[in-house]
Design a protein around this motif. Structure first.
Motif, PDB file in Angstrom:
ATOM      1  N   LYS A 196       0.829  -1.207   0.000  1.00  0.00           N
ATOM      2  CA  LYS A 196       0.000   0.000   0.000  1.00  0.00           C
ATOM      3  C   LYS A 196       0.860   1.252   0.000  1.00  0.00           C
ATOM      4  N   GLN A 197       1.972   1.210   0.722  1.00  0.00           N
ATOM      5  CA  GLN A 197       2.878   2.349   0.756  1.00  0.00           C
ATOM      6  C   GLN A 197       3.430   2.637  -0.645  1.00  0.00           C
ATOM      7  N   CYS A 198       3.818   1.588  -1.354  1.00  0.00           N
ATOM      8  CA  CYS A 198       4.319   1.765  -2.729  1.00  0.00           C
ATOM      9  C   CYS A 198       3.227   2.322  -3.641  1.00  0.00           C
ATOM     10  N   GLU A 199       1.997   1.823  -3.481  1.00  0.00           N
ATOM     11  CA  GLU A 199       0.886   2.325  -4.292  1.00  0.00           C
ATOM     12  C   GLU A 199       0.621   3.797  -4.010  1.00  0.00           C
ATOM     13  N   LEU A 200       0.642   4.170  -2.721  1.00  0.00           N
ATOM     14  CA  LEU A 200       0.430   5.577  -2.358  1.00  0.00           C
ATOM     15  C   LEU A 200       1.542   6.464  -2.893  1.00  0.00           C
ATOM     16  N   LYS A 201       2.767   5.984  -2.807  1.00  0.00           N
ATOM     17  CA  LYS A 201       3.896   6.754  -3.322  1.00  0.00           C
ATOM     18  C   LYS A 201       3.743   6.967  -4.822  1.00  0.00           C
ATOM     19  N   ASP A 202       3.380   5.923  -5.547  1.00  0.00           N
ATOM     20  CA  ASP A 202       3.175   6.046  -6.991  1.00  0.00           C
ATOM     21  C   ASP A 202       2.043   7.016  -7.298  1.00  0.00           C
ATOM     22  N   HIS A 203       0.964   6.940  -6.526  1.00  0.00           N
ATOM     23  CA  HIS A 203      -0.182   7.836  -6.733  1.00  0.00           C
ATOM     24  C   HIS A 203       0.215   9.287  -6.474  1.00  0.00           C
ATOM     25  N   LEU A 204       0.945   9.522  -5.382  1.00  0.00           N
ATOM     26  CA  LEU A 204       1.383  10.884  -5.065  1.00  0.00           C
ATOM     27  C   LEU A 204       2.358  11.415  -6.117  1.00  0.00           C
ATOM     28  N   ASP A 205       3.272  10.570  -6.566  1.00  0.00           N
ATOM     29  CA  ASP A 205       4.206  10.983  -7.621  1.00  0.00           C
ATOM     30  C   ASP A 205       3.443  11.378  -8.886  1.00  0.00           C
ATOM     31  N   LYS A 206       2.413  10.611  -9.220  1.00  0.00           N
ATOM     32  CA  LYS A 206       1.615  10.910 -10.411  1.00  0.00           C
ATOM     33  C   LYS A 206       0.895  12.240 -10.239  1.00  0.00           C
ATOM     34  N   GLN A 207       0.312  12.492  -9.051  1.00  0.00           N
ATOM     35  CA  GLN A 207      -0.387  13.751  -8.803  1.00  0.00           C
ATOM     36  C   GLN A 207       0.570  14.934  -8.869  1.00  0.00           C
ATOM     37  N   ILE A 208       1.742  14.787  -8.274  1.00  0.00           N
ATOM     38  CA  ILE A 208       2.731  15.870  -8.290  1.00  0.00           C
ATOM     39  C   ILE A 208       3.167  16.163  -9.716  1.00  0.00           C
ATOM     40  N   ASN A 209       3.425  15.133 -10.497  1.00  0.00           N
ATOM     41  CA  ASN A 209       3.829  15.330 -11.891  1.00  0.00           C
ATOM     42  C   ASN A 209       2.739  16.028 -12.692  1.00  0.00           C
ATOM     43  N   GLU A 210       1.466  15.646 -12.462  1.00  0.00           N
ATOM     44  CA  GLU A 210       0.360  16.298 -13.171  1.00  0.00           C
ATOM     45  C   GLU A 210       0.279  17.772 -12.812  1.00  0.00           C
ATOM     46  N   LYS A 211       0.410  18.098 -11.512  1.00  0.00           N
ATOM     47  CA  LYS A 211       0.363  19.495 -11.081  1.00  0.00           C
ATOM     48  C   LYS A 211       1.520  20.290 -11.661  1.00  0.00           C
ATOM     49  N   LEU A 212       2.705  19.715 -11.633  1.00  0.00           N
ATOM     50  CA  LEU A 212       3.872  20.411 -12.187  1.00  0.00           C
ATOM     51  C   LEU A 212       3.714  20.646 -13.681  1.00  0.00           C
ATOM     52  N   ASN A 213       3.211  19.638 -14.401  1.00  0.00           N
ATOM     53  CA  ASN A 213       2.995  19.806 -15.836  1.00  0.00           C
ATOM     54  C   ASN A 213       1.953  20.877 -16.120  1.00  0.00           C
ATOM     55  N   HIS A 214       0.905  20.918 -15.295  1.00  0.00           N
ATOM     56  CA  HIS A 214      -0.133  21.934 -15.461  1.00  0.00           C
ATOM     57  C   HIS A 214       0.437  23.327 -15.205  1.00  0.00           C
ATOM     58  N   GLN A 215       1.220  23.482 -14.140  1.00  0.00           N
ATOM     59  CA  GLN A 215       1.836  24.776 -13.844  1.00  0.00           C
ATOM     60  C   GLN A 215       2.814  25.182 -14.938  1.00  0.00           C
ATOM     61  N   LEU A 216       3.582  24.233 -15.425  1.00  0.00           N
ATOM     62  CA  LEU A 216       4.549  24.522 -16.485  1.00  0.00           C
ATOM     63  C   LEU A 216       3.831  24.956 -17.752  1.00  0.00           C
ATOM     64  N   ALA A 217       2.737  24.293 -18.083  1.00  0.00           N
ATOM     65  CA  ALA A 217       1.963  24.672 -19.269  1.00  0.00           C
ATOM     66  C   ALA A 217       1.429  26.093 -19.109  1.00  0.00           C
ATOM     67  N   GLY A 218       0.985  26.451 -17.907  1.00  0.00           N
ATOM     68  CA  GLY A 218       0.497  27.800 -17.651  1.00  0.00           C
ATOM     69  C   GLY A 218       1.602  28.831 -17.782  1.00  0.00           C
ATOM     70  N   GLN A 219       2.793  28.494 -17.351  1.00  0.00           N
ATOM     71  CA  GLN A 219       3.909  29.433 -17.453  1.00  0.00           C
ATOM     72  C   GLN A 219       4.360  29.590 -18.894  1.00  0.00           C
ATOM     73  N   ILE A 220       4.333  28.524 -19.650  1.00  0.00           N
ATOM     74  CA  ILE A 220       4.745  28.607 -21.055  1.00  0.00           C
ATOM     75  C   ILE A 220       3.772  29.494 -21.830  1.00  0.00           C
ATOM     76  N   ASP A 221       2.476  29.389 -21.490  1.00  0.00           N
ATOM     77  CA  ASP A 221       1.485  30.221 -22.163  1.00  0.00           C
ATOM     78  C   ASP A 221       1.645  31.690 -21.819  1.00  0.00           C
ATOM     79  N   SER A 222       2.231  32.003 -20.664  1.00  0.00           N
ATOM     80  CA  SER A 222       2.342  33.394 -20.250  1.00  0.00           C
ATOM     81  C   SER A 222       3.657  34.039 -20.678  1.00  0.00           C
TER      82      SER A 222
END
Length: 107
Positions: free
Chosen positions: A22-48
């Motif tokens: 479960k710890q590995c699954e949670l870590k993978d889930h959190l890593d995926k969420q962090i990557n999605e947020k970072l990609n979203h923020q990066l896309a917003g910065q590139i547009d600006s």
């Protein structure tokens, strides 16, 4: 598993393995969420990013090289200066009181 151990140790090992999974699954889930947020923020910065950058260049004639020439530098406290100016604008009564007090002490 080794059958020589008491049953409670076997149960403990099973639960420990389940928690590690479960710890590995949670870590993978959190890593995926962090990557999605970072990609979203990066896309917003590139547009600006600015589309056009205009440089204003003036001709400079130098007869003698002395001193320091600072080109394209801005004050690091620009925001602080704006705050001070706004405070001065809104506090006119206090400013005039300080000026009159200061002038009377100078005389």
């Amino acid at each position: 598993m080794n059958n020589n151990f008491p049953p409670w140790i076997c149960i403990f090992e099973q639960r420990l393995a389940m928690l590690e999974k479960k710890q590995c699954e949670l870590k993978d889930h959190l890593d995926k969420q962090i990557n999605e947020k970072l990609n979203h923020q990066l896309a917003g910065q590139i547009d600006s990013l600015p589309q056009n950058i205009t440089y204003k260049i003036q001709e400079l004639h130098v007869n003698e090289l002395k001193g320091t020439l600072n080109i394209g530098l801005t004050a690091p406290a620009t925001e602080q200066m704006r705050d001070i100016i706004e405070k001065l604008k809104t506090d006119q009564a206090h400013i005039s009181e300080n000026i009159s007090t200061q002038q009377s002490t100078d005389n």
